[in-house]
Enzyme design. Structure first.
Site, PDB file in Angstrom:
ATOM      1  N   CYS A 128      34.890  40.407  40.350  1.00  0.00           N
ATOM      2  CA  CYS A 128      36.138  41.164  40.490  1.00  0.00           C
ATOM      3  C   CYS A 128      37.234  40.301  39.878  1.00  0.00           C
ATOM      4  CB  CYS A 128      36.426  41.546  41.944  1.00  0.00           C
ATOM      5  SG  CYS A 128      36.781  40.171  43.047  1.00  0.00           S
TER       6      CYS A 128
HETATM    7  O1  LIG Z   1      40.138  40.676  42.672  1.00  0.00           O
HETATM    8  C1  LIG Z   1      39.936  41.715  43.267  1.00  0.00           C
HETATM    9  C2  LIG Z   1      39.504  41.735  44.679  1.00  0.00           C
HETATM   10  O2  LIG Z   1      39.281  40.454  45.170  1.00  0.00           O
HETATM   11  C3  LIG Z   1      40.166  43.024  42.570  1.00  0.00           C
HETATM   12  O3  LIG Z   1      39.555  42.995  41.331  1.00  0.00           O
HETATM   13  C4  LIG Z   1      41.659  43.257  42.479  1.00  0.00           C
HETATM   14  O4  LIG Z   1      42.152  43.489  43.774  1.00  0.00           O
HETATM   15  C5  LIG Z   1      41.967  44.464  41.573  1.00  0.00           C
HETATM   16  O5  LIG Z   1      41.416  45.613  42.109  1.00  0.00           O
HETATM   17  P1  LIG Z   1      41.934  47.043  41.610  1.00  0.00           P
HETATM   18  O6  LIG Z   1      41.742  47.058  40.125  1.00  0.00           O
HETATM   19  O7  LIG Z   1      41.030  48.014  42.332  1.00  0.00           O
HETATM   20  O8  LIG Z   1      43.354  47.135  42.029  1.00  0.00           O
END
Ligand SMILES: O=C(CO)[C@H](O)[C@H](O)COP(=O)(O)O
Length: 151
Positions: free
Chosen positions: A72
């Protein structure tokens, strides 16, 4: 399939179809491993980090994969989600030294990566260290890892 068997089945999850995540898949296949994809790397699945990471971690926990790589943006959420799954020892690795230690001292079976931090060069170094790493047979290391199941 055990760690030392060479070719492994590795589940890869990501919450975005980021170049780093796609490179993980490419590099693992280039090294001869069988790759299963989850989350944003799989058109059929939910791409949020908690769901994507859980699917890859469950593959390891339930014997469908030898290892997993979960990604992520920060790597944090993916590692937290994976570590909720029984039998999973996920390690967020930002460099090869951490990846080597994660395999050696923690017998980590899930590699968590930050899509934000991991450059191509660092990714190659991390994957090499991770894939070549073997769990320590030192009694203190073995005791620490087995205690994880008791916590
Ligand atoms: O690093 C992360 C979680 O630890 C996610 O990638 C980050 O929160 C972004 O998520 P989104 O694109 O759904 O907003």
């Amino acid at each position: 399939m055990p760690w030392h068997a060479g070719v492994m089945r590795i589940s890869v999850a990501a919450d975005s179809k980021d170049g780093v995540a796609e490179r993980v898949v490419t590099e693992l296949r280039k090294r001869g491993h069988e790759v299963v994809t989850h989350g944003a790397l799989n058109d059929e699945e939910r791409d949020d980090w908690a769901w994507a990471s859980e699917l890859a971690a469950r593959d390891v926990s339930e014997g469908r994969a030898d290892q997993a790589v979960v990604c992520c943006w920060t790597g944090t959420g993916a590692s937290i989600a994976a570590n909720k799954v029984p039998g999973v020892r996920a390690a967020l690795c930002v460099d090869a030294y951490t990846a080597d230690g994660a395999r050696k001292w923690n017998d980590a079976n899930v590699l968590a990566l930050s899509l934000r931090l991991t450059s191509d060069v660092v990714l190659d170094e991390i994957l090499d260290a991770w894939l070549e790493g073997r769990p320590s047979t030192d009694s203190a290391d073995v005791a620490n890892v087995s205690h994880l199941d008791e916590i």
